[in-house]
Design an enzyme around this catalytic site. Structure first.
Site, PDB file in Angstrom:
ATOM      1  CG  HIS A 136       5.269   2.592  -3.369  1.00  0.00           C
ATOM      2  ND1 HIS A 136       6.611   2.820  -3.139  1.00  0.00           N
ATOM      3  CD2 HIS A 136       4.956   1.451  -2.700  1.00  0.00           C
ATOM      4  CE1 HIS A 136       7.088   1.881  -2.349  1.00  0.00           C
ATOM      5  NE2 HIS A 136       6.108   1.025  -2.076  1.00  0.00           N
ATOM      6  CB  CYS A 152       4.970  -2.065  -2.009  1.00  0.00           C
ATOM      7  SG  CYS A 152       3.689  -1.744  -0.775  1.00  0.00           S
TER       8      CYS A 152
END
Length: 176
Positions: A136, A152
């Site tokens: 992301h 992440c």
């Protein structure tokens, strides 16, 4: 050294939101470049080299698009294989219960420029189940090249938009 690729076309919403997010100029090591594919993977695969803080999207003609990334710190890093199950533009952020227990100040955030997931998210699944890991964007672009996240894979917003536009759902992801 290869020349950096032009930035993707931005929608009006993207341009408005991105104008509100701090924009750190990346170290040249972590800038987006078209490079030779040294991953050993065929075209159409995302490969994250955690020790280098680099993500490669392999392409035809033995080329790859290379991007700098921020990754999970040592205790939260993740490696393995997954697939991109779905993608979202300016996604909402729903931190998992474990993260809220560690950092009570975090909370669910609607999609938009204040969202920690940034401009785009690619949701990683294994065997049909959500890994809770994402590729992301970020509202902290100055941290690209470091191990700072809860696992992440973070990218500069302009880079995650570029990757989002290239990658179809079902793309294989290898994090090593």
């Amino acid at each position: 050294m290869y020349a950096s690729t032009p930035d993707p076309q931005l929608s009006q919403r993207d341009a408005e939101f991105m104008a509100l997010i701090p924009n750190a100029e990346p170290d040249r090591m972590f800038a987006r470049y078209m490079v030779d594919n040294t991953t050993g993977e065929p075209a159409g695969v995302i490969v994250v080299e955690t020790h280098q803080h680099l993500l490669y999207y392999t392409m035809p003609d033995n080329k790859a698009m290379r991007y700098g990334v921020a990754l999970g710190n040592e205790s939260f890093g993740w490696t393995g294989e997954a697939v991109v199950d779905h993608k979202a533009e300016w996604p909402a952020w729903n931190p998992p219960a474990e993260m809220i227990a560690r950092w009570p100040q975090v909370h669910q955030t609607a999609g938009g420029w204040t969202n920690p997931l940034g401009a785009r998210a690619l949701y990683l699944f294994q065997n049909g189940k959500d890994t809770l890991y994402r590729i992301h964007g970020t509202n902290e672009p100055e941290k690209i090249g470091r191990s700072v996240s809860s696992g992440c894979i973070r990218m500069r917003n302009i880079d995650v938009i570029d990757l989002f536009n290239r990658v179809p759902v079902g793309t294989k992801v290898i994090v090593r």
